[in-house]
Design an enzyme around this catalytic site. Structure first.
Site, short mmCIF file in Angstrom:
data_model
loop_
_atom_site.label_atom_id
_atom_site.label_comp_id
_atom_site.label_asym_id
_atom_site.label_seq_id
_atom_site.Cartn_x
_atom_site.Cartn_y
_atom_site.Cartn_z
N ARG A 110 39.71 49.46 67.56
CA ARG A 110 40.00 48.34 68.46
C ARG A 110 41.22 48.65 69.31
O ARG A 110 42.25 49.12 68.81
CB ARG A 110 40.27 47.07 67.64
CG ARG A 110 39.07 46.67 66.83
CD ARG A 110 39.26 45.37 66.08
NE ARG A 110 38.07 45.12 65.27
CZ ARG A 110 37.89 44.07 64.49
NH1 ARG A 110 38.84 43.13 64.42
NH2 ARG A 110 36.80 43.92 63.80
N ARG B 96 47.99 45.99 61.67
CA ARG B 96 47.18 45.96 62.89
C ARG B 96 47.16 47.35 63.50
O ARG B 96 48.17 47.82 64.02
CB ARG B 96 47.79 44.94 63.87
CG ARG B 96 46.91 44.58 65.05
CD ARG B 96 47.57 43.53 65.93
NE ARG B 96 47.82 42.29 65.21
CZ ARG B 96 46.92 41.30 65.10
NH1 ARG B 96 45.76 41.41 65.68
NH2 ARG B 96 47.21 40.21 64.41
N GLU C 253 45.09 37.02 57.13
CA GLU C 253 43.65 37.26 57.17
C GLU C 253 43.26 38.62 56.60
O GLU C 253 43.83 39.64 56.98
CB GLU C 253 43.16 37.18 58.63
CG GLU C 253 41.67 37.49 58.76
CD GLU C 253 41.23 37.61 60.22
OE1 GLU C 253 41.97 37.15 61.11
OE2 GLU C 253 40.15 38.17 60.45
N SER D 246 36.82 37.73 57.45
CA SER D 246 36.35 36.69 58.36
C SER D 246 34.83 36.66 58.21
O SER D 246 34.17 37.68 58.38
CB SER D 246 36.75 37.07 59.79
OG SER D 246 36.57 35.99 60.66
N ARG E 123 44.06 46.39 54.97
CA ARG E 123 44.82 45.17 54.65
C ARG E 123 44.80 44.90 53.15
O ARG E 123 45.74 44.35 52.59
CB ARG E 123 44.26 43.98 55.43
CG ARG E 123 44.59 44.08 56.91
CD ARG E 123 44.28 42.83 57.69
NE ARG E 123 44.71 43.00 59.08
CZ ARG E 123 44.64 42.05 60.00
NH1 ARG E 123 44.12 40.87 59.70
NH2 ARG E 123 45.07 42.28 61.23
#
Length: 429
Positions: free
Chosen positions: A261, A276, A348, A351, A390
Site C-alpha cells: 500500500r 503502518r 485495528e 477489519s 500488527r
RNA sequence: GGAGAGGUGGCAGAGUGGUCGAAUGCGGCGGUCUUGAAAACCGUUGAGGGUGAAAGCCCUCCGGGGGUUCGAAUCCCCCUCUCUCCGCCA
C-alpha cells in the site's frame, strides 16, 4: 456497483443512503445519464429493427426479380447502416458514462450501521480480555530490547521509510504467527488455504473496488500489473465471471500474502515502528455466499478473527464502523482492535466486511439457484485473520517484561521450536 | 525473449459466407418406467438489454474493436487473453 434499477425505483432512498456517507445527492445525475442511455438504446434498436425488416425484403425482391425494388431497398439498408452506427456510438458512450459513474459510487451502508464522521463515532459491541497491568511504564514495540531484530535503519537503506527488516527472533515469531493463523483457519475453521499471485491486472482491482477510484493507493508495475493491497483482491476475484452452483456455496478461503500500500495521504501518521508499512503480511479470509447467508457469515467471520486473538491471549475490542469510517465496498464493517500497552490504546488488527452484491456486480460473479432459474449475484465478504505484522507488535508489547524480554503466548511455543520467550538480548529461549 | 496454435452456450466440443443463437455430448429441469432409486427412453434447458402492469414484443451477443459483403461465428486488419514448443531463469 449499484443496480441501476434500484436507483431508478427509489432515487430518494438512494440519495439518503449516499448522504449518510457524505456523498451526493447523485441520483438525479445518474438517472439523467441513464435516461440518455435508454433513449439512445431504444433509438438504435428501432433503427436496427427497420434495417432487419428491410434486409429480409431485399432477399424477396431479388427472388422475384424486381430490380428497381431491390436497388431501392439496398439503398435503404445502406442508409440505415450509417444511422445505426451513429446511434450505437451514442448508446455505447452513454452506457460507458453510466458505468463509470456507478463504479465510482461507494456501497450503501446497512440500516444498522451507526452514522458518524470518523473513528470516534464507531460503536463498541464487544470486549474480550483484560489489558495486562505492568509494574512499570510499558514500552512501544520498537523500544523493546527483545525486539532489537526490528531494523528500520537497514530497511531505510534498502527501501526508504515505512519498511522494516526483521531478523532473528522477531522474524521467527512473525513467521510463527502466520503459520498459527493458517493452521487454525484450515484445520479448525474450514477455510481452504489458498496461495495467490500478488500481481494482478486491472479487472481484478476493479472487481473488488480498488479501481477506478483509488489507483493512487496502490503500486503498479511498469507493464501494468498492480501489487495487491490485500489478498481480498485475489481471493474474491477467483469467482469473477463465474456462474457457480448454489450447492458450492459458501466458498470459504484464506491466504497468507504480502500486501502493498502506498498509503498516500496518510503521511505523518504512525511513522514510528512497524504499525503502518508500505509492505506487510496478512492472513486474509474471504467468503462467497448465498445472498441470504451473508449476514450470518459476517458474524461467523468476525468470530474467527476474534478467536485468533483469544488463542493468543491478547485483549481486544470489536467495533462497528460508523458511516464515516467505512471502506468503499462495504455494507457493514467490524473492526477488531487489539490492546497495545505501549500506546495505551486499542488499535485495528482486523477489519471484517460484508459487501453484499456490490463486488459481485463488478465481477459478474453469480450462482445458479438450486432447481434452475436465472443466475443471481453472490455476496462477498472479507476479513483479516489477522494482520501478521500488527499481531507481532501486539505479542511483543503485551508480553513485555520490565527487563526488556518478552514472554510469548503459549500457543506459539510449538511454532518457535519449543521456546517460550525472547530475551533482552533478542534471542529465543 | 523467439515461434506457432487458439478464444463458440453451465461445461466439453462441432461448425469456414446465407433462417446459426448456433450440431452433438455432459450437466440441469420436467416426465415415462419403477415399491423407491439407478439405468433407459421422451421432452425441455444460454446470457445481457429495451419496452410493458403482465403476457408478450423487440434488440444485441460465437474474446473486444474496426473493415469487406445484399448477408459474417465463418473472410481481412488491429487489440487483448489463453495454450503449446524453444530459449532464459527461481
Amino acid at each position: 456497483m449499484h443496480d441501476i434499477r434500484v436507483i431508478r425505483d427509489d432515487p430518494e432512498a438512494f440519495d439518503a443512503a449516499m448522504g449518510r456517507l457524505g456523498v451526493g445527492p447523485v441520483a438525479a445525475d445518474v438517472l439523467a445519464v441513464d435516461e440518455r442511455r435508454r433513449t439512445a438504446i431504444a433509438a438504435a434498436e428501432a433503427a436496427q429493427a427497420e434495417r432487419n425488416a428491410a434486409s429480409k425484403q431485399v432477399g424477396a425482391a431479388k427472388a422475384t426479380g424486381d430490380e428497381a425494388e431491390f436497388e431501392r431497398l439496398r439503398g435503404l439498408v445502406a442508409t440505415k447502416k450509417d444511422e445505426i452506427a451513429r446511434l450505437e456510438d451514442e448508446a455505447r458512450a452513454a452506457d460507458a458514462a453510466l458505468r463509470d459513474m456507478l463504479l465510482r459510487l461507494p456501497n450503501a451502508p446497512l440500516g444498522d450501521v451507526p452514522d458518524g464522521a470518523d473513528e470516534n463515532d464507531n460503536v463498541e459491541i464487544r470486549r474480550w480480555g483484560e489489558p495486562p497491568s505492568f509494574g512499570f511504564k510499558p514500552k512501544e514495540h520498537y523500544e523493546l530490547a527483545a525486539a532489537q531484530g526490528l531494523d528500520f535503519e537497514t530497511a531505510a537503506k534498502l527501501s526508504g521509510a515505512r519498511f522494516v527488516v526483521l531478523q532473528g527472533a522477531v522474524a521467527r515469531v512473525h513467521r510463527a504467527l502466520a503459520q498459527f493463523m493458517l493452521d487454525v483457519h484450515t484445520t479448525e475453521n474450514g477455510l481452504t488455504e489458498t496461495n495467490t499471485p500478488v500481481l494482478v491486472r486491472d479487472e481484478a482491482m476493479l472487481g473488488t473496488g480498488q479501481l477506478p477510484k483509488f489507483a493512487e493507493d496502490s503500486y503498479q508495475t511498469t507493464n501494468g500489473w498492480w501489487l495487491i493491497p490485500t489478498s481480498e483482491v485475489t481471493l474474491t476475484n477467483t469467482v469473477r465471471e463465474e456462474i457457480l452452483d448454489e450447492a458450492a456455496l459458501p466458498i470459504r478461503m484464506c491466504a497468507h500474502s504480502l500486501c502493498f500500500r502506498s498509503e498516500a495521504g496518510s503521511a505523518g501518521k504512525d511513522t514510528a515502528g512497524m504499525l503502518r508499512q508500505h509492505q506487510f503480511e496478512k492472513v486474509e479470509m474471504v467468503s462467497i455466499t448465498h445472498p441470504e447467508k451473508s449476514l450470518d457469515e459476517h458474524a461467523r467471520m468476525t468470530r474467527l478473527a476474534e478467536h485468533i486473538l483469544e488463542r493468543l491471549g491478547l485483549a481486544y475490542r470489536t467495533v462497528v464502523l460508523c458511516t464515516g469510517d467505512m471502506g468503499f465496498g462495504a455494507r457493514k464493517t467490524h473492526d477488531i482492535e487489539v490492546w497495545l500497552p505501549g500506546q495505551d490504546k486499542y488499535r485495528e488488527i482486523s477489519s471484517v466486511s460484508v459487501c453484499g452484491d456490490f463486488q459481485a456486480r463488478r465481477m459478474n460473479a453469480r450462482f445458479r439457484p438450486e432447481g434452475g432459474g436465472k443466475p443471481e449475484f453472490v455476496h462477498t465478504l472479507n476479513g483479516s485473520g489477522l494482520a501478521v505484522g500488527r499481531c507481532l507488535i501486539a505479542v511483543l508489547e503485551n508480553g513485555q517484561q520490565e527487563d526488556g524480554s518478552v514472554v510469548l503466548p503459549s500457543v506459539l511455543v510449538p511454532y518457535v521450536g519449543g521456546t517460550t520467550r525472547i530475551t533482552a538480548n533478542g534471542e529465543l529461549t
